[in-house]
Design an enzyme around this catalytic site. Sequence first.
Site, PDB file in Angstrom:
ATOM      1  N   ASP A  42      -7.907  33.277 102.858  1.00 53.46           N
ATOM      2  CA  ASP A  42      -8.926  32.463 103.478  1.00 53.46           C
ATOM      3  C   ASP A  42      -8.524  31.075 103.254  1.00 53.46           C
ATOM      4  O   ASP A  42      -8.618  30.553 102.352  1.00 53.46           O
ATOM      5  CB  ASP A  42     -10.061  32.832 102.087  1.00 53.46           C
ATOM      6  CG  ASP A  42     -11.376  31.871 102.629  1.00 53.46           C
ATOM      7  OD1 ASP A  42     -12.110  32.638 103.659  1.00 53.46           O
ATOM      8  OD2 ASP A  42     -11.613  30.930 102.430  1.00 53.46           O
ATOM      9  N   TYR A  47      -8.904  22.536 104.739  1.00 49.94           N
ATOM     10  CA  TYR A  47      -7.993  22.497 103.841  1.00 49.94           C
ATOM     11  C   TYR A  47      -6.431  21.995 104.155  1.00 49.94           C
ATOM     12  O   TYR A  47      -5.737  21.869 103.190  1.00 49.94           O
ATOM     13  CB  TYR A  47      -7.845  24.079 103.337  1.00 49.94           C
ATOM     14  CG  TYR A  47      -8.962  24.969 102.854  1.00 49.94           C
ATOM     15  CD1 TYR A  47      -9.991  24.239 102.466  1.00 49.94           C
ATOM     16  CD2 TYR A  47      -8.988  26.252 102.676  1.00 49.94           C
ATOM     17  CE1 TYR A  47     -11.297  24.982 102.146  1.00 49.94           C
ATOM     18  CE2 TYR A  47      -9.860  26.852 102.037  1.00 49.94           C
ATOM     19  CZ  TYR A  47     -11.113  26.264 102.009  1.00 49.94           C
ATOM     20  OH  TYR A  47     -12.365  27.081 101.590  1.00 49.94           O
ATOM     21  N   LYS A  72     -11.697  28.656 108.721  1.00 53.98           N
ATOM     22  CA  LYS A  72     -13.093  27.892 109.184  1.00 53.98           C
ATOM     23  C   LYS A  72     -12.992  26.666 109.870  1.00 53.98           C
ATOM     24  O   LYS A  72     -12.177  26.009 109.639  1.00 53.98           O
ATOM     25  CB  LYS A  72     -13.731  27.637 107.852  1.00 53.98           C
ATOM     26  CG  LYS A  72     -13.690  28.802 106.769  1.00 53.98           C
ATOM     27  CD  LYS A  72     -14.386  28.441 105.455  1.00 53.98           C
ATOM     28  CE  LYS A  72     -13.810  29.489 104.336  1.00 53.98           C
ATOM     29  NZ  LYS A  72     -12.444  29.180 103.897  1.00 53.98           N
ATOM     30  N   HIS A 105     -17.862  26.499 109.282  1.00 56.15           N
ATOM     31  CA  HIS A 105     -17.649  26.019 107.745  1.00 56.15           C
ATOM     32  C   HIS A 105     -19.035  25.504 107.123  1.00 56.15           C
ATOM     33  O   HIS A 105     -19.184  25.436 105.789  1.00 56.15           O
ATOM     34  CB  HIS A 105     -16.632  24.899 107.567  1.00 56.15           C
ATOM     35  CG  HIS A 105     -15.939  24.963 106.227  1.00 56.15           C
ATOM     36  ND1 HIS A 105     -14.551  24.616 105.997  1.00 56.15           N
ATOM     37  CD2 HIS A 105     -16.477  25.067 104.902  1.00 56.15           C
ATOM     38  CE1 HIS A 105     -14.107  24.795 104.691  1.00 56.15           C
ATOM     39  NE2 HIS A 105     -15.291  24.906 104.254  1.00 56.15           N
TER      40      HIS A 105
END
Length: 281
Positions: A42, A47, A72, A105
Amino acid sequence: MDNFKLNDGNEIPAVGFGVFMNGAGTEENVQQALAAGYRSIDTAVIYRNERLVGRGLKLSGIAREEVFITTKLWPSSYPLKKGLRILRESLERLQLESVDMVLLHRPHGKVREAWQMLEHAQELGLVKSIGVSNFIEEDLDKLLSYSMVKPAVNQLELHPYWQQRKLREYMSAEEILPEAWYPLGHGSKELLSEPTLLELAKAYGKTVAQLILRWHLQSGIRPLPKSSNEARIRENLALDDFELSSEAMSSIDKLERSKALGEPRWLSKIASRLPTPPQLN
Ligand code: A2P
């Protein structure tokens, strides 16, 4: 462990490997996780490590189709015109032709346009399942009023201190699977040394982290534990040789504090307006 079944008919492994803040170690951690038996990773644009996830998957030697990959999209890239391009950029970084799941997100910005873009991407076969993250009841109400496809999941902060029961009941009625970020309370020392959990861990011969992850699964929540330590990566997947009794489950339920550990909603609203930072190479 059995897969969870999604409302679109697809299946998703019961536990996913989270890579929030794994930074430069992501490529190695992904390989360690896949070697340990995880079959779901994930990640998210924010990120900054999609490239490292893509490389970790390639280097693992495990066939692409055996691994469920989620990413996301960040609100500042939601507008439709940019949308597909943004999704294609993620695919490129992940070195994938299509991705298993894409989530919005956060419920801020041009959510409607972004959701319609995801529905379109699903029709085109660029993504198999679509969902959301950090949506509360009013966000879901709004989304469900115009969506053609229901979100398959809603990924939320969930752990014994913050169980979001009302929201989960709403989601259960709509067959939207809850996924947990911060499933271990982000390694909160307080949570990991809760006397109730220490006692149960001793009785079951398991670690507190394993007890919490098992509580998630038995509560119908899909946890996404994150770790940058190979032994803990393995530990967090060793959950299928024990089952918590209903008494144990309810004593963990009682740890609820009605307080999130992650950032508050007003802060996430501001953060959502910020452009995504440069991606790691
Ligand atoms: P580390 O990366 O050193 O293993 P969450 O998934 O709830 O965000 O929690 C992640 C945090 O919890 C990280 O700080 C991680 O540290 C720690 N953690 C992950 N797995 C375990 C475990 N099995 N026992 C204790 N701490 C863990």
